[in-house]
Write a protein that holds these residues in place. Structure first.
Motif, mmCIF file in Angstrom:
data_model
loop_
_atom_site.group_PDB
_atom_site.id
_atom_site.type_symbol
_atom_site.label_atom_id
_atom_site.label_comp_id
_atom_site.label_asym_id
_atom_site.label_seq_id
_atom_site.Cartn_x
_atom_site.Cartn_y
_atom_site.Cartn_z
ATOM 1 N N TYR A 12 0.790 -1.281 0.085
ATOM 2 C CA TYR A 12 0.015 -0.097 -0.006
ATOM 3 C C TYR A 12 0.867 1.320 -0.109
ATOM 4 C CZ TYR A 12 -4.572 -1.973 -0.006
ATOM 5 O OH TYR A 12 -5.587 -2.726 -0.606
ATOM 6 N N LYS A 13 2.045 1.200 0.559
ATOM 7 C CA LYS A 13 3.019 2.575 0.566
ATOM 8 C C LYS A 13 3.301 2.817 -0.972
ATOM 9 C CE LYS A 13 5.071 4.331 4.340
ATOM 10 N NZ LYS A 13 6.194 4.283 5.131
ATOM 11 N N ALA A 14 3.571 1.464 -1.701
ATOM 12 C CA ALA A 14 4.027 1.702 -2.996
ATOM 13 C C ALA A 14 2.851 2.275 -3.885
ATOM 14 C CB ALA A 14 4.370 0.423 -3.605
ATOM 15 N N GLN A 15 1.626 2.139 -3.444
ATOM 16 C CA GLN A 15 0.452 2.700 -4.117
ATOM 17 C C GLN A 15 0.414 4.425 -4.228
ATOM 18 O OE1 GLN A 15 -0.608 0.698 -6.211
ATOM 19 N NE2 GLN A 15 -0.508 -1.203 -5.123
ATOM 20 N N LYS A 16 1.242 4.879 -3.143
ATOM 21 C CA LYS A 16 1.243 6.454 -2.884
ATOM 22 C C LYS A 16 -0.004 7.160 -3.021
ATOM 23 C CE LYS A 16 5.942 7.153 -4.338
ATOM 24 N NZ LYS A 16 6.573 7.007 -2.967
ATOM 25 N N LEU A 17 -0.824 6.408 -1.968
ATOM 26 C CA LEU A 17 -2.254 6.646 -2.086
ATOM 27 C C LEU A 17 -2.555 8.367 -1.774
ATOM 28 C CD1 LEU A 17 -3.415 3.933 0.563
ATOM 29 C CD2 LEU A 17 -3.712 3.993 -2.123
ATOM 30 N N PHE A 18 -1.648 8.947 -1.006
ATOM 31 C CA PHE A 18 -1.686 10.308 -0.885
ATOM 32 C C PHE A 18 -0.663 11.254 -1.679
ATOM 33 C CE2 PHE A 18 -2.760 7.478 2.807
ATOM 34 C CZ PHE A 18 -4.222 8.017 2.934
ATOM 35 N N LYS B 246 -16.105 13.367 3.427
ATOM 36 C CA LYS B 246 -15.057 13.357 2.750
ATOM 37 C C LYS B 246 -14.357 12.172 2.019
ATOM 38 C CE LYS B 246 -13.952 15.882 7.217
ATOM 39 N NZ LYS B 246 -13.726 15.842 8.608
ATOM 40 N N ARG B 247 -13.699 12.439 0.964
ATOM 41 C CA ARG B 247 -13.315 11.375 0.139
ATOM 42 C C ARG B 247 -12.093 11.834 -0.647
ATOM 43 N NH1 ARG B 247 -18.674 12.195 -3.556
ATOM 44 N NH2 ARG B 247 -19.012 13.974 -1.819
ATOM 45 N N ARG B 248 -11.354 10.948 -1.200
ATOM 46 C CA ARG B 248 -10.159 11.186 -1.931
ATOM 47 C C ARG B 248 -10.365 10.635 -3.460
ATOM 48 N NH1 ARG B 248 -6.287 12.435 1.914
ATOM 49 N NH2 ARG B 248 -7.475 14.093 2.741
ATOM 50 N N PRO B 249 -9.937 11.180 -4.520
ATOM 51 C CA PRO B 249 -10.211 10.704 -5.858
ATOM 52 C C PRO B 249 -9.466 9.436 -6.067
ATOM 53 C CG PRO B 249 -8.515 12.514 -5.692
ATOM 54 C CD PRO B 249 -9.040 12.510 -4.291
ATOM 55 N N GLY B 250 -9.968 8.560 -7.040
ATOM 56 C CA GLY B 250 -9.529 7.283 -7.395
ATOM 57 C C GLY B 250 -8.166 7.615 -8.034
ATOM 58 N N ARG C 185 -12.678 7.197 -2.769
ATOM 59 C CA ARG C 185 -11.932 6.417 -2.002
ATOM 60 C C ARG C 185 -12.383 7.059 -0.775
ATOM 61 N NH1 ARG C 185 -7.445 3.589 -2.362
ATOM 62 N NH2 ARG C 185 -7.639 2.052 -4.740
ATOM 63 N N ILE C 186 -12.572 6.124 0.291
ATOM 64 C CA ILE C 186 -13.056 6.440 1.640
ATOM 65 C C ILE C 186 -12.014 6.138 2.392
ATOM 66 C CG2 ILE C 186 -14.905 6.872 3.375
ATOM 67 C CD1 ILE C 186 -15.688 7.988 0.478
ATOM 68 N N TYR C 187 -11.002 6.673 3.160
ATOM 69 C CA TYR C 187 -10.101 6.383 4.120
ATOM 70 C C TYR C 187 -10.491 6.582 5.523
ATOM 71 C CZ TYR C 187 -7.071 6.402 -0.124
ATOM 72 O OH TYR C 187 -6.593 6.141 -1.324
ATOM 73 N N PRO C 188 -10.099 5.540 6.425
ATOM 74 C CA PRO C 188 -10.498 5.484 7.797
ATOM 75 C C PRO C 188 -10.409 6.735 8.646
ATOM 76 C CG PRO C 188 -9.279 3.456 7.316
ATOM 77 C CD PRO C 188 -9.229 4.539 6.160
#
Ligand code: SAM
Length: 812
Positions: free
Chosen positions: A10-16, A337-341, A449-452
């Protein structure tokens, strides 16, 4: 709570983004905290708002500034993005709920209201897909992966909500639309049926099929038209398409880490990789089943954060079906609150290390080419790993020694190892080109994307898809009378051929469409051939005539081989002049407008030569709306693996005093909201809170114990089923803000409220602030009272109030 591979992946996905390590830490921290309890106030809008006010006014003020064991306890909060404040979050340890006086009262109230279906415990993020689907009462809706059914229940409420929110009567008993709730797991469909029993609906059907091969459903053309229809109905058979489709697909569930702690241990990259293909096939099937009408919509969701199960599925589906696009839903639910795909991502594979059979390590790949360079060409052979002699490790690959100290970032081009020197290992590969980021721009940022850590929830993914403007033009209507084209397509599909799975009007559009890369026919698909279907045998009426006089006989009749795993009784519509139905309706004094043609029983058609006296007794009658009726009539229930259709409305009443020849039916409490609009208003009895209190205090109070007006009224009634209305009133400090409509049963000397015991207790708690029923005082009371008052066997309702606990991998 750790999983090195999960973190690495998941770190590799650079979610943020590139430099947002701080946010990554917040994400992990949130995942390690327990999930708050969340619930939704359910039912029609007006009663839901009333109950919500009770929470706001009677409970929340007492739950402020609570200190327990020196800790300040936060009060319940309304979830800001849920419409009208009807969803709540309670972030309180169980101990507080059990031991702190005010929270204990609140908890008892919630439990009671949950048992009677006025409150639904549901994870906050799980409430999102129905909100994005925006169902209206006339919509034809299918929930493809529905069990255990919290979203189905939400969709059902929307289907039954009057379009005008200010309407006085905002619960539509018979919406014109349809909700098909499906799940491939038979056991879970039973959970689904229980869960949706909270809002009994003549518009609900439950099926038990693989959504990726959902068969075409035939209905007469007139059912597909919206609004009033004049003149002769068009009875030609067409394929049913849907205005709204929910694909809340099976997923790895890694967004549910906060409640499914086992996932911390068991997570592997193979979970998401493996599910991708099924998820894609389900979405592809949804695209085929969507109505060509503009505005028709699919919501795809998972409780996983893995791009393999989310953006990669969407991208591959959009690549295969050029008529669809992602909808920008960023302005919907603005408080969410959400983040883009993600528009790009890294794929991972567990690759044998060469250090012993089964020893693998997680390697990350940016592109398909990079991956292929590692694993070698042409090795996508499921049996390959087992080809190595027992105990012998597959040949090592240069450059794949270990992941110890491996960088969290994907491999750079220069790091790609050479594979020319040594034969690479053979193993079951789980990645396909479709897992990798697309080169084309599909606006994947429109996914949500909804993050906790954003608002203290689970992790979730939602995408809304529609046909592109104008894409529906030119799609011909599928007509079953034209060469049975769609029927053949369904059969092909059941034999595992996705590319020709045509069951909507897109027949010509789909012809020649390429199968998405990862939708290989699998063993399941081949197995489906065994489930040979009868696409033509309709459900029956108890008459040899079709129920509708203009219905046309179907062309082909094929033999449906018995499937021993499907054991449901047939669905048989009663003739409008069926003597038992006529006696029942006359007995209950229902108005002539009652849709008697829509009443069905769950029993086979009795042989035509059977003497009337030998015919089986009808015990329970169900009511379906027009569309559900047409689906049942024109499709074999075995082919649909129909588990439930319509809602129970009448039940034959037994009892010592009901003579064998006397046909006595009662309106079931669960059927009352549907049937009430057909009950002659002049025969509805008027009650009040004092009467209700007596009916709660004892199971069978004697008629002569009531005060004047009600006593006279009840004594003048015949024995049998009656309906009582209690208008809003204030009495002894109790405020009834909404009319109650309740079923009664009058015996020779007593009367009984025909409501399930738990519902009586909850009603008592809600209105009289204590459980005054005999069940609370003495569980034996019912028996004693029954013996001392009236011998007639009054049947308590068995309306199940099951509240399904969320299951692993699903954010229910
Ligand atoms: C995430 S859960 C659905 C949760 C549900 N929507 C709810 O809100 O309660 C996924 C469901 O998909 C079902 N399922 C798995 N494979 C399926 C398939 N091929 N077709 C239909 N349902 C499937 C599972 O049995 C499971 O109940």
């Amino acid at each position: 709570m750790n999983n090195q591979n999960m973190f690495k992946y998941y770190k590799a996905q650079k979610l943020f983004g590139e430099d947002l390590d701080a946010e990554w830490d917040s994400l992990v921290e949130a995942f390690r905290k327990p999930l708050p309890t969340t619930f939704r106030v359910t039912g029609n809008r007006s009663t839901a708002l009333t109950l919500n006010n009770t929470i706001v006014e009677n409970y929340v003020p007492h739950l402020q500034n609570v200190v327990f064991e020196d800790k300040e306890i936060p009060p319940p909060e309304q979830i800001p993005w849920f419409p009208e404040g009807l969803a709540w979050q309670v972030n309180v340890p169980k101990k507080v709920l059990r031991k702190q006086e005010e929270f204990r009262k609140f908890h008892a109230f919630l439990v009671g209201e949950t048992e009677v279906g006025n409150i639904s415990r549901q994870e906050a993020v799980s409430m999102l897909p129905p909100l994005f689907l925006d169902v209206k009462p006339w919509h034809r809706v299918i929930d493809l992966c529905a069990a255990p059914g919290s979203k189905t229940a939400q969709l059902l409420e929307m289907l039954h909500s009057a379009p005008d929110p200010t309407a006085e009567d905002d619960l539509l008993p018979l919406p014109s639309g349809l909700l098909l709730a499906n799940d491939s797991d038979a056991k879970r469909t039973h959970l689904l049926i229980h869960q949706s029993a909270r809002l009994p609906s003549p518009a609900l059907m439950v099926t038990n099929l693989d959504a990726s091969r959902y068969p075409g459903i035939r209905v007469p053309a007139w059912t597909l038209l919206k609004g009033e229809q004049e003149g002769q109905k068009d009875e030609r058979l067409r394929m049913l398409t849907f205005d709204r489709i929910l694909g809340d697909v099976p997923c790895s569930g890694d967004g549910t880490l906060r409640k499914n702690l086992g996932i911390w241990k068991t997570w592997t990259v193979a979970d998401g990789n493996g599910l991708h293909s099924l998820q894609l096939r389900i979405l592809a099937r949804a695209m085929q089943m969507l109505s060509p009408e503009s505005g028709s919509r699919i919501v795809y969701s998972t409780c996983s954060l893995n791009p393999m199960e989310n953006e990669a599925v969407i991208a591959e589906a959009l690549a295969a079906n050029r008529d669809f696009e992602l909808v920008d839903a960023s302005s919907h639910l603005p408080a969410l609150k959400r983040r883009p795909g993600l528009t790009t991502w890294i794929c991972g594979e567990n690759i044998p290390t060469g250090q012993g059979k089964g020893v693998r390590e997680l390697r990350l790949f940016k592109t398909w080419e990079e991956y292929k360079a590692h694993v070698g060409p042409g090795q996508n052979d499921p049996a390959a790993e087992s080809l190595a002699p027992a105990g012998e490790a597959p040949a090592p690959v240069i450059g794949l020694a270990t992941t110890e100290g491996a960088s969290d970032t994907p491999l750079a081009e220069s790091e790609t190892p050479s594979i020319t020197a040594v034969k690479p290992p053979r193993f079951k590969q789980t990645l396909t080109p479709g897992h990798f980021p697309p080169t084309e721009n599909f606006h994947l940022e429109r996914c949500m994307r909804i993050y906790p850590h954003l608002q203290d929830t689970g992790g979730f993914f939602v995408a809304v898809l529609e046909r592109k403007a104008g894409a529906a033009a030119g799609i011909p209507e599928t007509d079953f009378d034209m060469e049975d084209m769609a029927e053949d397509a369904v059969e092909e599909a059941q034999a595992g051929d996705q590319s020709t799975l045509i069951s909507t009007a897109q027949a010509s559009e789909m012809t020649g469409a390429k199968r998405p890369a990862s939708t290989e026919p699998d063993d399941e698909a081949k197995g489906a051939k065994r489930l040979k279907v009868d696409d033509a045998a309709p459900a029956t009426t108890t008459d040899s005539k079709p129920a509708s006089s203009t219905a046309r006989p179907l062309k082909k009749q094929k033999t449906l081989k018995d499937d021993p795993t499907y054991k449901e009784s047939p669905y048989t519509f009663l003739r409008e002049d069926d003597p038992t139905l006529s006696a029942c309706l006359a007995n209950l004094k229902l108005l002539p407008t009652f849709p008697r043609g829509n009443v069905l029983i769950r029993a086979p058609l009795p042989p035509p030569d059977l003497e009337a006296s030998d015919k089986p007794t009808i015990r329970t009658m169900y009511l379906a709306n027009d569309l559900a009726r047409e689906v049942i009539l024109h499709n074999d229930h075995r082919r649909l693996r129909l588990m439930n259709g319509g809602t129970k409305v009448f039940e034959r009443q037994g009892g010592n005093y009901v003579s064998k020849d006397d046909i006595q039916f009662r309106i079931l409490g669960e059927g009352l909201p549907v049937v009430i609009s057909y009950v002659d208003p002049t025969i509805i009895m008027q009650g009040n809170l004092a009467v209700l209190k007596s009916l709660l205090l004892s199971y069978f109070p004697r008629c002569d114990q009531f005060q004047d007006a009600f006593r006279k009224a009840i004594e003048s009634r015949t024995t049998g089923s009656h309906v009582m209305r209690i208008p809003p009133e204030e009495w002894e400090g109790i405020n009834l803000t909404h009319e109650l409509i309740l079923p009664l049963w009058k015996s020779e000397v007593s009367v009984s409220l025909m409501v399930d015991k738990k519902a009586k207790s909850a009603m008592s708690l809600r209105l009289f602030h204590a459980d005054i029923t005999p069940a609370k005082k003495d569980p034996k009371a019912k028996q004693d009272v029954a013996q001392s008052t009236d011998k007639s066997q009054v049947q308590e309702e068995d309306s199940s109030m099951l509240v399904a606990e969320p299951e692993q991998g699903a954010a229910q």
